[in-house]
Design an enzyme around this catalytic site. Structure first.
Site, PDB file in Angstrom:
ATOM      1  N   SER A 141       0.860  -1.197   0.000  1.00  0.00           N
ATOM      2  CA  SER A 141       0.000   0.000   0.000  1.00  0.00           C
ATOM      3  C   SER A 141       0.888   1.237   0.000  1.00  0.00           C
ATOM      4  O   SER A 141       1.977   1.233   0.587  1.00  0.00           O
ATOM      5  CB  SER A 141      -0.873   0.016   1.254  1.00  0.00           C
ATOM      6  N   TYR A 155      -1.639  -0.428  10.355  1.00  0.00           N
ATOM      7  CA  TYR A 155      -1.786  -1.039   9.016  1.00  0.00           C
ATOM      8  C   TYR A 155      -0.624  -0.618   8.118  1.00  0.00           C
ATOM      9  O   TYR A 155       0.000  -1.446   7.437  1.00  0.00           O
ATOM     10  CB  TYR A 155      -3.130  -0.598   8.425  1.00  0.00           C
TER      11      TYR A 155
END
Ligand code: NAP
Length: 246
Positions: A141, A155
């Site tokens: 990501s 995350y």
């Protein structure tokens, strides 16, 4: 030319589903992993088979070693040697400041996004060594480098670990003919935002994305397919950002 055999985790929805359909068109037979949404998994599987590929769905939690072994055992039994892995199944937990994150959510995010990727890579490498090579794409990501303050720093940290895993494995496995790369999407229109409590997040983020909008899953899957293809035969250890300029 013989078809590639590729495992896609989290293939039932979002980026993973778009990836399955794209890979089917690009010459892969697929093992589609999912954890709960069997209806969605079957829908994607039908689309994959309509594109001329073979497909088997496997319900398994990638944070569980036995589940991961079952995905790859099924692949070997149904299609033979695995040549590709798209490590994609991921979760964020609820959006919010770091101090408010529950221990349960911290543990779940680390177990799915990091331990799950490690378990899948390990089994894929064992298979690919036996088969004389292969390619892995880890879905990371843009959060890995942005840090995502106030949203989900935990995350982002797991995704930074995925980038490091990618670089290290590429170096370790190059001599075995195994390429390892990552794709780092920016904000992409999937169910993930609703799951974190912010269904409108892609639209709301548009103003801070240089290209002026969130990405679509089909705009991520092309990069994944390219990294698995012969056109990327000299590409290993790269983290390819597909994030609209973010
Ligand atoms: P999504 O729409 O929420 O879909 C998640 C997929 O992962 C589903 O197929 C789900 O299966 C599966 N899954 C979740 N937990 C699992 C587990 N423990 N074991 C096995 N499968 C599991 O997610 P997405 O947005 O497509 O995200 C895919 C990847 O892209 C993730 O790694 C995510 O971190 C990354 N990413 C997403 C964005 C974004 O904006 N969407 C941005 C950057 C990176 P079920 O259908 O059975 O629940």
């Amino acid at each position: 030319m013989s078809r590639q055999v590729t495992v896609v985790t989290g293939g039932s929805r979002g980026i993973g589903a778009a990836t399955c359909v794209r890979l089917a068109r690009d010459g892969h037979d697929l093992v589609l992993g999912y954890v709960s949404d069997g209806v969605a998994a079957e829908r994607v599987s039908e689309e994959v088979m309509a594109a001329g590929a073979r497909c088997v769905t496997v319900r398994a939690d990638t944070s569980d070693e036995a589940g991961v072994e079952r995905i790859f055992d099924t692949a070997a039994a149904e299609f033979g040697t695995v040549t590709g892995l798209v490590n994609n199944a991921g979760v964020t937990g609820p959006l919010g400041p770091f101090a408010d994150v529950s221990t349960e959510d911290l543990r779940r995010v680390v177990e799915v996004n990091l331990l799950g990727y490690l378990l899948c890579c390990r089994r894929a490498v064992r298979e690919m060594r036996r088969g004389g090579g292969g390619a892995i794409v880890n879905v990371s990501s843009a959060a890995a480098t942005l840090g995502s303050p106030g949203e989900y720093v935990h995350y982002a940290a797991t995704k930074a670990a995925v980038d490091t895993l990618t670089v290290g494995l590429a170096k370790e496995l190059g001599p075995d003919g195994i390429r390892v790369n990552a794709v780092s999407p920016g904000i992409t229109e999937t169910d993930m935002h609703a799951a974190m409590g912010a269904p409108d997040r892609p639209a709301q983020a548009a103003g801070r994305i240089p290209l002026g909008r969130a990405g679509r899953p089909e705009e991520i899957s092309g990069a994944i397919s390219w990294l698995l293809s012969a056109d990327a035969s000299y590409t290993s250890g790269t983290v390819l950002r597909v994030a609209g300029g973010m």
